[in-house]
Design an enzyme around this catalytic site. Structure first.
Site, PDB file in Angstrom:
ATOM      1  N   HIS A  99      36.292  47.695  46.781  1.00  0.00           N
ATOM      2  CA  HIS A  99      36.346  48.574  45.604  1.00  0.00           C
ATOM      3  C   HIS A  99      34.943  48.821  45.093  1.00  0.00           C
ATOM      4  O   HIS A  99      34.058  47.967  45.217  1.00  0.00           O
ATOM      5  CB  HIS A  99      37.213  47.969  44.500  1.00  0.00           C
ATOM      6  CG  HIS A  99      36.777  46.597  44.064  1.00  0.00           C
ATOM      7  ND1 HIS A  99      37.076  45.453  44.785  1.00  0.00           N
ATOM      8  CD2 HIS A  99      36.028  46.181  43.015  1.00  0.00           C
ATOM      9  CE1 HIS A  99      36.558  44.400  44.177  1.00  0.00           C
ATOM     10  NE2 HIS A  99      35.897  44.811  43.110  1.00  0.00           N
ATOM     11  N   HIS A 101      32.797  49.775  41.660  1.00  0.00           N
ATOM     12  CA  HIS A 101      32.791  49.893  40.200  1.00  0.00           C
ATOM     13  C   HIS A 101      32.003  51.145  39.834  1.00  0.00           C
ATOM     14  O   HIS A 101      30.822  51.262  40.200  1.00  0.00           O
ATOM     15  CB  HIS A 101      32.078  48.698  39.571  1.00  0.00           C
ATOM     16  CG  HIS A 101      32.773  47.385  39.748  1.00  0.00           C
ATOM     17  ND1 HIS A 101      33.482  46.778  38.727  1.00  0.00           N
ATOM     18  CD2 HIS A 101      32.866  46.549  40.812  1.00  0.00           C
ATOM     19  CE1 HIS A 101      33.973  45.619  39.160  1.00  0.00           C
ATOM     20  NE2 HIS A 101      33.609  45.454  40.426  1.00  0.00           N
TER      21      HIS A 101
HETATM   22  P1  5GP Z   1      34.689  42.166  41.745  1.00  0.00           P
HETATM   23  O1  5GP Z   1      33.886  41.030  41.192  1.00  0.00           O
HETATM   24  O2  5GP Z   1      35.679  41.716  42.793  1.00  0.00           O
HETATM   25  O3  5GP Z   1      33.835  43.309  42.188  1.00  0.00           O
HETATM   26  O4  5GP Z   1      35.460  42.737  40.503  1.00  0.00           O
HETATM   27  C1  5GP Z   1      36.816  42.720  40.348  1.00  0.00           C
HETATM   28  C2  5GP Z   1      37.137  43.502  39.091  1.00  0.00           C
HETATM   29  O5  5GP Z   1      38.530  43.674  39.054  1.00  0.00           O
HETATM   30  C3  5GP Z   1      36.722  42.806  37.784  1.00  0.00           C
HETATM   31  O6  5GP Z   1      35.812  43.641  37.068  1.00  0.00           O
HETATM   32  C4  5GP Z   1      38.030  42.621  37.037  1.00  0.00           C
HETATM   33  O7  5GP Z   1      37.927  42.878  35.662  1.00  0.00           O
HETATM   34  C5  5GP Z   1      38.966  43.614  37.717  1.00  0.00           C
HETATM   35  N1  5GP Z   1      40.338  43.157  37.785  1.00  0.00           N
HETATM   36  C6  5GP Z   1      40.770  41.938  38.199  1.00  0.00           C
HETATM   37  N2  5GP Z   1      42.106  41.868  38.150  1.00  0.00           N
HETATM   38  C7  5GP Z   1      42.537  43.083  37.691  1.00  0.00           C
HETATM   39  C8  5GP Z   1      43.834  43.615  37.423  1.00  0.00           C
HETATM   40  O8  5GP Z   1      44.861  42.963  37.584  1.00  0.00           O
HETATM   41  N3  5GP Z   1      43.886  44.886  36.964  1.00  0.00           N
HETATM   42  C9  5GP Z   1      42.752  45.645  36.773  1.00  0.00           C
HETATM   43  N4  5GP Z   1      42.923  46.893  36.305  1.00  0.00           N
HETATM   44  N5  5GP Z   1      41.524  45.159  37.013  1.00  0.00           N
HETATM   45  C10 5GP Z   1      41.409  43.904  37.466  1.00  0.00           C
END
Ligand code: 5GP
Ligand code: ZN
Length: 141
Positions: A99, A101
């Site tokens: 993903h 951001h």
């Molecule tokens: P990563 O560190 O993997 O790049 O970021 C994962 C992101 O996913 C985090 O910013 C977190 O807030 C978001 N996130 C985690 N669980 C959920 C969820 O159940 N729903 C949504 N909408 N975002 C999530």
């Protein structure tokens, strides 16, 4: 992947606020945003890392990211956008479904960038040479 939280969101098993969806891509709001509108853009197909994405999805994801970015600094009035992709646990990836951001920013909002460490004398040239050599034998999507 039934135990992947983002696959469950994509399959509408877990709710999320979707802002974009087509046959191959989705974008929904991060539940814990830097600012409202902080979106997560991803392929529906479960791949873990950017290196795993197909050439077709690589191109498609870039288009969705660009569209969301334009809306954030256009109609939605933000001043800038960070595009961040945490790739692997060592880089802070918590959810192992690729993903991006797309993070809207306001002038002077105070969210910090990383602190660079600089290079020792000659180290940058050595690294650039090492990287050029590595890139010679590395494929991309
Ligand atoms: P990563 O560190 O993997 O790049 O970021 C994962 C992101 O996913 C985090 O910013 C977190 O807030 C978001 N996130 C985690 N669980 C959920 C969820 O159940 N729903 C949504 N909408 N975002 C999530
Ligand atoms: Zn997944």
């Amino acid at each position: 992947m039934s135990d992947c939280i983002f696959c469950q969101i994509i399959n509408k098993v877990i709710p999320a606020e979707f802002v974009y969806e087509d046959d191959d891509m989705v974008a929904f709001l991060d539940v814990n945003p830097v600012h409202p509108g902080h979106a997560l853009v991803m392929p529906k197909q479960h791949v873990e890392k950017f290196v795993d994405v197909s050439p077709e999805n690589c191109k498609a994801i870039a288009g969705v990211i660009q569209k969301i970015m334009k809306s954030l600094t256009g109609d939605l009035g933000y001043d800038g956008v960070n595009l961040i992709q945490n790739n692997g646990a060592a880089a802070g990836q918590i959810v192992p479904h690729l993903h991006f951001h797309v993070i809207p920013r306001k002038s002077g909002d105070g969210f910090a960038h990383w602190h660079g460490q600089g290079y020792a004398n000659g180290e940058a040239a050595l690294w650039a040479a090492k990287m050029r050599a590595a890139l010679e034998t590395t494929d991309a999507a």
